[in-house]
Design a protein around this motif. Sequence first.
Motif, short mmCIF file in Angstrom:
data_model
loop_
_atom_site.label_atom_id
_atom_site.label_comp_id
_atom_site.label_asym_id
_atom_site.label_seq_id
_atom_site.Cartn_x
_atom_site.Cartn_y
_atom_site.Cartn_z
N LEU A 79 32.13 69.67 52.35
CA LEU A 79 33.12 70.00 51.33
C LEU A 79 33.21 71.51 51.14
CD1 LEU A 79 32.08 67.22 48.79
CD2 LEU A 79 33.95 67.12 50.46
N TYR A 352 32.11 68.25 41.86
CA TYR A 352 32.76 66.97 42.13
C TYR A 352 33.76 66.58 41.05
CZ TYR A 352 29.92 64.88 38.48
OH TYR A 352 29.37 64.59 37.25
N PHE A 355 37.56 66.50 41.74
CA PHE A 355 38.17 65.35 42.42
C PHE A 355 38.71 64.35 41.40
CE2 PHE A 355 34.96 66.64 45.68
CZ PHE A 355 35.84 66.93 46.71
N ASN A 365 42.94 59.51 46.29
CA ASN A 365 41.53 59.89 46.45
C ASN A 365 41.29 60.63 47.76
OD1 ASN A 365 41.36 58.43 44.11
ND2 ASN A 365 39.81 56.98 44.84
N ILE A 369 40.14 64.65 48.66
CA ILE A 369 39.08 65.05 49.59
C ILE A 369 39.65 65.99 50.65
CG2 ILE A 369 37.49 64.21 51.38
CD1 ILE A 369 37.16 61.67 49.62
N THR A 373 38.57 69.96 52.27
CA THR A 373 38.12 69.97 53.66
C THR A 373 39.18 70.67 54.52
OG1 THR A 373 38.94 67.68 53.85
CG2 THR A 373 36.58 67.98 53.47
N VAL A 400 28.24 60.29 51.17
CA VAL A 400 28.07 59.82 49.79
C VAL A 400 27.80 58.33 49.79
CG1 VAL A 400 29.61 61.60 48.86
CG2 VAL A 400 30.55 59.36 49.46
N PRO A 404 34.58 56.38 48.37
CA PRO A 404 35.42 57.22 47.52
C PRO A 404 36.91 56.91 47.62
CG PRO A 404 34.64 58.46 49.41
CD PRO A 404 33.91 57.16 49.42
N ILE A 408 36.70 57.32 43.23
CA ILE A 408 36.48 58.75 43.46
C ILE A 408 35.18 59.24 42.83
CG2 ILE A 408 37.71 59.60 41.44
CD1 ILE A 408 37.81 61.04 45.05
N MET A 411 32.03 60.61 44.74
CA MET A 411 31.82 61.99 45.20
C MET A 411 30.68 62.67 44.46
SD MET A 411 33.90 62.19 47.67
CE MET A 411 33.78 63.94 48.06
N LYS A 412 30.24 62.08 43.39
CA LYS A 412 29.11 62.64 42.64
C LYS A 412 27.79 62.41 43.37
CE LYS A 412 26.77 62.24 38.14
NZ LYS A 412 26.77 61.57 36.81
N VAL A 414 26.15 62.58 46.44
CA VAL A 414 25.98 63.09 47.80
C VAL A 414 24.53 62.84 48.23
CG1 VAL A 414 25.98 65.16 49.25
CG2 VAL A 414 27.80 64.81 47.56
#
Length: 427
Positions: A79, A352, A355, A365, A369, A373, A400, A404, A408, A411-412, A414
């Motif tokens: 990310l 995160y 997002f 979602n 991302i 990226t 993750v 996601p 979503i 994404m917290k 990882v």
Amino acid sequence: MKRYLYFTMVLAFVTQGAFAQKSYIQAGRLVDVNTNKMLLEKTIIVEDNLIVDIKDGFVTGGAEDVLIDLRGRTVMPGLMDMHVHLENETGPRRYLDRFVENEADIAFNSSIFAKTTLMAGFTTVRDLGGSGVNISLRNAINAGKVDGPRVITSGKSIAPTGGHADPTNGMKRDLMGDPGPEVGVINGVADARKAVRQQVKNGSDVIKITATGGVLSVARDGNAPQFQQDEINAVIETATDFGIHVAAHAHGDEGMKRAITGGIHSIEHGTYMSEETMEMMIRSGTWYVPTITAGLSVAEYAKIPGYYPAPVKAKAETIGPLIQETFGRAYKKGVKIAFGTDAGVFPHGENYREFIYMTEMGMSNLEAIQTATLRAAELLGMEDKIGTIEKGKFADIVAVDGDPEKDINAMKDVVFVMKEGKVYKMD
């Protein structure tokens, strides 16, 4: 003699990489940010710092290779956050710290914030303004002395006297002095050119200007334009000569228009962005980095008695809550958007949250991302090296728990971080 020649040939064979160790990353789900589709059961093969192949199904290598089992996880490119401040972090002592902290204190703190950011899955960041310690931090990370993301840094932001990035705002008069272009404070075209050249000399990768007032500086205005058009033009022309981009902190609409007219590369925050300005950005190809998390965070901190000085509290309450709605309008309008949070204005590692706030305004979602990226790589002009999981690119790979695409909030969590082929986190 024959035995000596045999071992010499074997040694040469190994040295040339014939038996080089590879990592086989088995991905249960793989986010294809080129198409915004979720692919199933892929194996990413990494050698040294590069992705060398991607195979269908779960493939294993030889006995000498490393197998990384992420079959129950969602894998995606590393990310990227296009707006952070790694030198510091929010707190009620923030306005006192500048009088008591030395450069060494800032450096030690920044190394912690850098590692926290990397562990949150962010393998590349754009640091948009600090004291210059951020340049040393970048160098330390590149040298392997400190764990952290790849840092693209602006060093010290450029502002006019009394502007948002004037480091003496709020001080007593005998401490204010008259800072000049050597510390990023300018008045006029000559100063503008000198300030850019000084930042390049110091080692900056990008230039940042404060095109309007800001929220967290101890100054009265939060959105009025701060540069004349010729000053903005001089900054951008000089940076362009060096082959580097210019980013503009901007809340007020007139300051954004002046920056876009001058050829700015990205607008940061964009709180009071008008439809006309959005159309200008679309025509010019200007990027928008929203930083919704910062806006919502400062509005919340402003409710805590004594957290901010009075002028800052008033601006945070007014400006902070508006950015998310502006993002929603810009997204629907078709403005180019790259992920950015202003981390440091809120705790590092909580990047995160952006997002979540983006998807609340209608962005899908996987598209959210994609902004962190592929789109971020495009903003940096580094899409040939990072931003997607493809053969020949740097092995910046994260994973993750959960899916996601469906939630979503995943994404917290990882659980795996690889940067340039080196594993930094594997839960």
